[in-house]
Write a protein that holds these residues in place. Sequence first.
Motif, PDB file in Angstrom:
ATOM      1  N   LEU A  11       0.822  -1.206   0.000  1.00 25.35           N
ATOM      2  CA  LEU A  11       0.000   0.000   0.000  1.00 25.35           C
ATOM      3  C   LEU A  11       0.861   1.262   0.000  1.00 25.35           C
ATOM      4  CD1 LEU A  11      -2.808  -1.071   2.482  1.00 25.35           C
ATOM      5  CD2 LEU A  11      -3.004  -0.794   0.009  1.00 25.35           C
ATOM      6  N   GLU A  12       1.938   1.222   0.745  1.00 22.36           N
ATOM      7  CA  GLU A  12       2.855   2.365   0.800  1.00 22.36           C
ATOM      8  C   GLU A  12       3.453   2.634  -0.580  1.00 22.36           C
ATOM      9  OE1 GLU A  12       7.202   3.146   2.693  1.00 22.36           O
ATOM     10  OE2 GLU A  12       5.724   2.189   3.998  1.00 22.36           O
ATOM     11  N   LEU A  13       3.894   1.594  -1.262  1.00 26.47           N
ATOM     12  CA  LEU A  13       4.450   1.754  -2.612  1.00 26.47           C
ATOM     13  C   LEU A  13       3.395   2.242  -3.592  1.00 26.47           C
ATOM     14  CD1 LEU A  13       6.741  -1.391  -2.839  1.00 26.47           C
ATOM     15  CD2 LEU A  13       7.455   0.991  -2.653  1.00 26.47           C
ATOM     16  N   GLN A  14       2.174   1.744  -3.451  1.00 24.88           N
ATOM     17  CA  GLN A  14       1.096   2.182  -4.327  1.00 24.88           C
ATOM     18  C   GLN A  14       0.808   3.673  -4.134  1.00 24.88           C
ATOM     19  OE1 GLN A  14      -2.524   0.036  -3.720  1.00 24.88           O
ATOM     20  NE2 GLN A  14      -3.605   1.037  -5.390  1.00 24.88           N
ATOM     21  N   ARG A  15       0.747   4.123  -2.871  1.00 25.19           N
ATOM     22  CA  ARG A  15       0.530   5.547  -2.599  1.00 25.19           C
ATOM     23  C   ARG A  15       1.675   6.384  -3.155  1.00 25.19           C
ATOM     24  NH1 ARG A  15      -1.469   3.553   2.415  1.00 25.19           N
ATOM     25  NH2 ARG A  15       0.582   3.800   3.340  1.00 25.19           N
ATOM     26  N   GLU A  16       2.893   5.878  -3.021  1.00 22.32           N
ATOM     27  CA  GLU A  16       4.052   6.606  -3.541  1.00 22.32           C
ATOM     28  C   GLU A  16       3.976   6.728  -5.063  1.00 22.32           C
ATOM     29  OE1 GLU A  16       8.805   5.924  -3.495  1.00 22.32           O
ATOM     30  OE2 GLU A  16       7.719   5.477  -1.635  1.00 22.32           O
ATOM     31  N   ARG A  17       3.580   5.649  -5.745  1.00 26.64           N
ATOM     32  CA  ARG A  17       3.433   5.691  -7.204  1.00 26.64           C
ATOM     33  C   ARG A  17       2.348   6.685  -7.613  1.00 26.64           C
ATOM     34  NH1 ARG A  17       2.232   0.431  -7.227  1.00 26.64           N
ATOM     35  NH2 ARG A  17       3.999  -0.694  -6.460  1.00 26.64           N
ATOM     36  N   TYR A  23       3.649  10.145  -7.247  1.00 24.50           N
ATOM     37  CA  TYR A  23       4.603  10.420  -8.316  1.00 24.50           C
ATOM     38  C   TYR A  23       3.862  10.744  -9.615  1.00 24.50           C
ATOM     39  CZ  TYR A  23       8.455   9.704 -11.589  1.00 24.50           C
ATOM     40  OH  TYR A  23       9.381   9.872 -12.593  1.00 24.50           O
ATOM     41  N   LYS A  24       2.792   9.981  -9.908  1.00 26.97           N
ATOM     42  CA  LYS A  24       2.005  10.243 -11.114  1.00 26.97           C
ATOM     43  C   LYS A  24       1.352  11.620 -11.041  1.00 26.97           C
ATOM     44  CE  LYS A  24       0.835   5.486 -12.340  1.00 26.97           C
ATOM     45  NZ  LYS A  24      -0.255   4.491 -12.409  1.00 26.97           N
ATOM     46  N   GLU A  25       0.817  11.965  -9.871  1.00 28.72           N
ATOM     47  CA  GLU A  25       0.193  13.276  -9.704  1.00 28.72           C
ATOM     48  C   GLU A  25       1.195  14.396  -9.936  1.00 28.72           C
ATOM     49  OE1 GLU A  25      -1.604  13.373  -5.864  1.00 28.72           O
ATOM     50  OE2 GLU A  25      -3.122  11.860  -6.381  1.00 28.72           O
ATOM     51  N   GLU A  48       0.999  17.220 -12.901  1.00 28.19           N
ATOM     52  CA  GLU A  48       1.068  18.654 -12.613  1.00 28.19           C
ATOM     53  C   GLU A  48       2.202  19.326 -13.388  1.00 28.19           C
ATOM     54  OE1 GLU A  48      -1.020  20.660 -10.955  1.00 28.19           O
ATOM     55  OE2 GLU A  48      -2.303  18.894 -10.808  1.00 28.19           O
ATOM     56  N   GLU A  49       3.355  18.662 -13.454  1.00 25.94           N
ATOM     57  CA  GLU A  49       4.482  19.220 -14.217  1.00 25.94           C
ATOM     58  C   GLU A  49       4.136  19.322 -15.691  1.00 25.94           C
ATOM     59  OE1 GLU A  49       7.920  16.843 -13.425  1.00 25.94           O
ATOM     60  OE2 GLU A  49       8.106  17.567 -11.367  1.00 25.94           O
ATOM     61  N   LEU A  50       3.464  18.308 -16.230  1.00 23.58           N
ATOM     62  CA  LEU A  50       3.063  18.319 -17.627  1.00 23.58           C
ATOM     63  C   LEU A  50       2.078  19.447 -17.893  1.00 23.58           C
ATOM     64  CD1 LEU A  50       3.218  16.952 -20.387  1.00 23.58           C
ATOM     65  CD2 LEU A  50       1.336  15.474 -19.663  1.00 23.58           C
ATOM     66  N   LYS A  51       1.111  19.623 -16.982  1.00 22.41           N
ATOM     67  CA  LYS A  51       0.157  20.720 -17.134  1.00 22.41           C
ATOM     68  C   LYS A  51       0.873  22.065 -17.139  1.00 22.41           C
ATOM     69  CE  LYS A  51      -3.944  18.700 -14.945  1.00 22.41           C
ATOM     70  NZ  LYS A  51      -4.813  18.799 -13.753  1.00 22.41           N
ATOM     71  N   ARG A  52       1.801  22.215 -16.173  1.00 22.01           N
ATOM     72  CA  ARG A  52       2.537  23.472 -16.079  1.00 22.01           C
ATOM     73  C   ARG A  52       3.344  23.734 -17.341  1.00 22.01           C
ATOM     74  NH1 ARG A  52       5.564  22.337 -11.830  1.00 22.01           N
ATOM     75  NH2 ARG A  52       3.843  21.700 -10.537  1.00 22.01           N
TER      76      ARG A  52
END
Length: 151
Positions: free
Chosen positions: A87-93, A96-98, A102-106
Amino acid sequence: MWNKRPEFTAWLAEIKQVNLESLPNWEEKQMFKEFMEDHNTATFTSKKYYNIDAYYRRKMEREMKKGSKKVLATERTVFNDEEQRRLELQRERERYKEVQVEELKRSMQSGMAQAMKEQAQLREEMAYQYKVGNSEAAAAIQRRLDPDVAM
């Protein structure tokens, strides 16, 4: 000696970098004498060593006044390490995707803004070329601005 045991233990660990359990009795008594000397002369580096309970209580009150939602660690009742790690790795992924989205939007917004500025400059240049009477240059700029429209 037993009334000040928590403060003494904290002082040993943090100031002297000594583990209480590894000390022989005679050395523990010598360290306690040194601790009490600092206590009685009020020469500790922190107020924590005078009353550790009051120190942490004040610290918690300050955090609660700040509106901090930091909660003390709760006691674990489930010991499924593999599931917790998954679950911790899933939240981290997901985080990271978010961040990447956000960087792509910017970057897209900054690129779009730059393209809009260039188009505005081209329109101004096209208007200037029409006013000057250079219709060929104005038509070339028009084709660059809207390549689908035939002139």
